[in-house]
Design a protein around this motif. Structure first.
Motif, PDB file in Angstrom:
ATOM      1  N   ALA A 120      10.457   8.464  -5.908  1.00  0.00           N
ATOM      2  CA  ALA A 120      11.220   7.282  -5.488  1.00  0.00           C
ATOM      3  C   ALA A 120      10.437   5.996  -5.751  1.00  0.00           C
ATOM      4  CB  ALA A 120      11.585   7.390  -4.012  1.00  0.00           C
ATOM      5  N   LYS A 121       9.133   6.027  -5.503  1.00  0.00           N
ATOM      6  CA  LYS A 121       8.300   4.849  -5.750  1.00  0.00           C
ATOM      7  C   LYS A 121       8.204   4.560  -7.242  1.00  0.00           C
ATOM      8  CE  LYS A 121       5.620   5.801  -1.564  1.00  0.00           C
ATOM      9  NZ  LYS A 121       4.305   6.231  -1.005  1.00  0.00           N
ATOM     10  N   TYR A 122       8.013   5.605  -8.032  1.00  0.00           N
ATOM     11  CA  TYR A 122       7.923   5.433  -9.481  1.00  0.00           C
ATOM     12  C   TYR A 122       9.202   4.821 -10.046  1.00  0.00           C
ATOM     13  CZ  TYR A 122       7.919   6.685 -14.443  1.00  0.00           C
ATOM     14  OH  TYR A 122       8.008   6.643 -15.815  1.00  0.00           O
ATOM     15  N   LEU A 123      10.357   5.400  -9.707  1.00  0.00           N
ATOM     16  CA  LEU A 123      11.622   4.916 -10.249  1.00  0.00           C
ATOM     17  C   LEU A 123      11.916   3.492  -9.798  1.00  0.00           C
ATOM     18  CD1 LEU A 123      13.709   8.186  -9.764  1.00  0.00           C
ATOM     19  CD2 LEU A 123      12.824   7.269 -11.922  1.00  0.00           C
ATOM     20  N   SER A 124      11.569   3.162  -8.554  1.00  0.00           N
ATOM     21  CA  SER A 124      11.790   1.805  -8.053  1.00  0.00           C
ATOM     22  C   SER A 124      10.933   0.793  -8.800  1.00  0.00           C
ATOM     23  CB  SER A 124      11.497   1.748  -6.556  1.00  0.00           C
ATOM     24  OG  SER A 124      12.380   2.577  -5.824  1.00  0.00           O
ATOM     25  N   LEU A 125       9.677   1.118  -9.019  1.00  0.00           N
ATOM     26  CA  LEU A 125       8.792   0.204  -9.738  1.00  0.00           C
ATOM     27  C   LEU A 125       9.193   0.068 -11.195  1.00  0.00           C
ATOM     28  CD1 LEU A 125       5.458   1.270  -8.050  1.00  0.00           C
ATOM     29  CD2 LEU A 125       6.515  -0.992  -7.910  1.00  0.00           C
ATOM     30  N   ARG A 126       9.676   1.138 -11.794  1.00  0.00           N
ATOM     31  CA  ARG A 126      10.193   1.030 -13.162  1.00  0.00           C
ATOM     32  C   ARG A 126      11.406   0.110 -13.209  1.00  0.00           C
ATOM     33  NH1 ARG A 126       9.329   0.663 -16.927  1.00  0.00           N
ATOM     34  NH2 ARG A 126      10.333   2.134 -18.333  1.00  0.00           N
ATOM     35  N   GLN A 127      12.291   0.220 -12.212  1.00  0.00           N
ATOM     36  CA  GLN A 127      13.461  -0.645 -12.164  1.00  0.00           C
ATOM     37  C   GLN A 127      13.051  -2.100 -11.997  1.00  0.00           C
ATOM     38  OE1 GLN A 127      16.497  -0.291 -12.853  1.00  0.00           O
ATOM     39  NE2 GLN A 127      17.486  -2.064 -11.952  1.00  0.00           N
TER      40      GLN A 127
END
Length: 230
Positions: A120-127
């Motif tokens: 969840a943290k990875y995908l949020s930071l990518r977004q």
């Protein structure tokens, strides 16, 4: 990840050797339409106010963090998921030994296993626009717990000491201060790495990670846009 320590020694081999899965690509630059995503959740599970509020809070996090610098974005995203989600192991949450939940699935039930926090943290930071080259979802052995664990690591530069975003520790610390974690492998949307004495060595790409590909397919079904690579 309680109960999976007996599988720990074979994890690296299994991950690297897994057969090539169907390629699923992703566009981190496309804006996520939360009305559409929430609508799909409500059609499937019913109109649950607590779920809607958690998903709207995630949307607000991304909107409010868009203008911050990367270090501030790291703190905002790390704090958000550590506070929004309670820890639960996969057997308790999903009745499976190992299940990678999407952020929507985790926020729907308000709980997550360690890999769900990291994802969840990875995908949020990518977004938010943080390059995938700076982020790796890292599988480690948690020495004090004597069990497998997963965290998100951030590399400001390719040769920099990574920062560790962890659900077990509130603050973001450099890996040099996390002697309780022993890295086993790491991946992002572009690659798969194994640790070595001379630095991490890329040994493949994430298309070989069937669970990662399955997770992206689930997100597409939830209403997230498919595109050109997370």
């Amino acid at each position: 990840m309680p109960g999976r320590l007996r599988h720990f020694s074979s994890c690296v081999f299994a991950i690297v050797a897994v057969s090539l899965a169907m390629t699923v690509t992703w566009a981190a630059s496309e804006r996520w339409e939360f009305d559409r995503i929430i609508g799909r959740v409500e059609r499937q599970y019913g109109d649950l106010e607590a779920v809607r509020l958690r998903l709207l809070a995630w949307e607000s996090l991304l909107r409010d963090s868009a203008g911050l610098d990367e270090r501030q974005q790291l703190r905002a995203v790390n704090n958000f998921f550590n506070l929004q989600l309670r820890f639960g192991d996969d057997q308790t949450l999903w009745r499976q030994a190992d299940y990678w939940a999407t952020p929507v699935e985790a926020l729907r039930i308000g709980a997550a296993d360690c890999e769900d926090y990291a994802i969840a943290k990875y995908l949020s930071l990518r977004q938010l626009g943080v390059p995938s080259s700076k982020l790796r979802i890292t599988y480690v052995k948690a020495v004090r717990l004597n069990q497998p664990h997963m965290v998100l690591t951030y590399y400001e530069r390719p040769d920099a000491m990574p920062l560790v975003l962890d659900n077990l520790v509130g603050g973001i610390l450099p890996a040099s201060q996390r002697s309780d974690l022993v890295p086993v492998y790491a991946f992002n949307g572009e690659g798969l790495w194994l640790p070595g004495a001379r630095g991490d060595k890329q040994v493949g790409d994430s298309k070989r990670l069937s669970r990662w590909q399955d997770l992206l397919k689930k997100m597409h079904a939830e209403g997230f846009p498919a595109g050109s690579g997370f």
